[in-house]
Design an enzyme around this catalytic site. Sequence first.
Site, PDB file in Angstrom:
ATOM      1  N   LYS A 291       4.373  17.786   8.874  1.00 32.37           N
ATOM      2  CA  LYS A 291       5.794  18.099   9.056  1.00 32.37           C
ATOM      3  C   LYS A 291       6.631  17.962   7.793  1.00 32.37           C
ATOM      4  O   LYS A 291       6.407  17.084   6.979  1.00 32.37           O
ATOM      5  CB  LYS A 291       6.369  17.151  10.103  1.00 32.37           C
ATOM      6  CG  LYS A 291       5.779  17.369  11.479  1.00 32.37           C
ATOM      7  CD  LYS A 291       6.408  16.414  12.448  1.00 32.37           C
ATOM      8  CE  LYS A 291       6.016  16.766  13.873  1.00 32.37           C
ATOM      9  NZ  LYS A 291       6.604  15.831  14.821  1.00 32.37           N
TER      10      LYS A 291
ATOM     11  N   GLY B 102      -2.385   8.104   4.098  1.00 32.66           N
ATOM     12  CA  GLY B 102      -3.519   7.916   5.002  1.00 32.66           C
ATOM     13  C   GLY B 102      -4.465   9.096   5.081  1.00 32.66           C
ATOM     14  O   GLY B 102      -5.675   8.965   4.886  1.00 32.66           O
TER      15      GLY B 102
ATOM     16  N   GLY C  48       2.531   3.191   4.105  1.00 28.48           N
ATOM     17  CA  GLY C  48       3.989   3.247   4.201  1.00 28.48           C
ATOM     18  C   GLY C  48       4.680   2.751   2.939  1.00 28.48           C
ATOM     19  O   GLY C  48       5.713   3.300   2.527  1.00 28.48           O
TER      20      GLY C  48
ATOM     21  N   ARG D  57     -10.682  -3.904   2.287  1.00 27.64           N
ATOM     22  CA  ARG D  57      -9.496  -4.637   1.806  1.00 27.64           C
ATOM     23  C   ARG D  57      -9.862  -6.049   1.341  1.00 27.64           C
ATOM     24  O   ARG D  57      -9.263  -6.560   0.403  1.00 27.64           O
ATOM     25  CB  ARG D  57      -8.470  -4.748   2.924  1.00 27.64           C
ATOM     26  CG  ARG D  57      -7.763  -3.443   3.145  1.00 27.64           C
ATOM     27  CD  ARG D  57      -6.680  -3.592   4.172  1.00 27.64           C
ATOM     28  NE  ARG D  57      -5.921  -2.369   4.258  1.00 27.64           N
ATOM     29  CZ  ARG D  57      -5.204  -2.014   5.301  1.00 27.64           C
ATOM     30  NH1 ARG D  57      -5.123  -2.802   6.359  1.00 27.64           N
ATOM     31  NH2 ARG D  57      -4.534  -0.886   5.293  1.00 27.64           N
TER      32      ARG D  57
END
Length: 404
Positions: free
Chosen positions: A206, A362, A385, A44
């Site tokens: 999921k 991710g 996110g 990063r």
Amino acid sequence: MSAQTPAQPQWLNIDEIDFKGKKVFIRADFNVPIKKGVIKDDTRIRETLPTIRKVTQGGGMAILASHLGRPEGVTPELTLRPIAEHLSKLLGQEVHFSTDCIGQPAADGIAQLKEGDVLLLENLRFYKQEEKGDMEFTRKLAQGIDMYINDAFGTAHRAHASTALIAQFFPEASIPGYIMRNELESLNKVLFDAKKPYTAILGGAKVSTKITIIENLLNKVDNLIIGGGMTYTFIKAMGGNIGKSLVEDDHLDTARQIMATAKRLGAQIHLPIDSVNADKFDNEANISTSDIDQVPDGMMGLDVGPKTIELFSRIIGESATLLWNGPVGVFEMSNFAKGTQEVGKAIVEATAKGAFSLVGGGDSVAAVNQFGIADKVSYVSTGGGAMLEFLEGKELPGIKALMR
Ligand code: AMP
């Protein structure tokens, strides 16, 4: 108009900004793993170098700010000081450090800067006002600053002082940095400007965590490939036998609704046709293959089978735009990694033939790194996110703040 409607980019172009003599607050994402003062992964930090250099080489002064971890007040282990030292080496110039992100230390540090200098401020989250989006704190951050750059896409879904609110103080000078711009351009391409045929590949554990993304994509894609654990909720919803595979019984209706919506919108949903099954969630389990709706009792599906790989690879190969989020099997275990690896391979081949491919999330990022193909797809989004919320069609405060 939504802030993310891209008809024309509505943000300032960093390449066209004159930074000479300007004090530029750069919100970076230096939230890197650090153990005992040693940086374990500096990706990063390195990714932010082009934005920092753009400012300093243009004669500006870079005032860098970031959060690190989740401190409760001032937490010495979460100081950004090691990052200042590391940045000095990467940039080949001294990076000054301010022991506070506001107040006298910051004011002094900023006042002493000369053209081309770099100053790193201490961890923004040492103040709880950062996450609260406190206006007084934001005003202090903006003091002595001429321009604002946001290069922290990963926090763009947060309305924090440094990620969104501060832009109000620079209505004519709030600019996306290169990371932010690349993310915006790539995500806009798959959300609003996709060449057809457009195929999204959604995997992962999921259905419940992917519903909003699926709903937002259904009226955009030609094909929606579904893989991974969520497959079995769909198969059970259609009456198939799934053994002891992962299932969300409270989302069987959701699965049916998704299939009905897809039909109405003319989007093709492609579910796996065969399944690699195991008698336990273990790489050393007993393994067998079955049709997707014939998973034997006592077995669980942990990867897609060979017929599915062939089907998915063909659809991917015929696509001009590809979005991939989530592995199609438990790729962390070598015996259940083949499906995910082959999906990656098909995406690489399609990209080589000219398709635009975006991989994000991710586990998908981990998968492309594991298989060594990160540089063979068009773009890898590390936004986490923030990226998921963007794909869900939400307006991100950090992006809205940069729009003109
Ligand atoms: P997500 O965070 O929802 O994208 O889920 C990623 C996780 O889904 C990875 O850790 C995979 O191991 C897991 N996964 C993929 N396929 C399956 C499966 N068939 N059964 C259980 N977990 C799976």
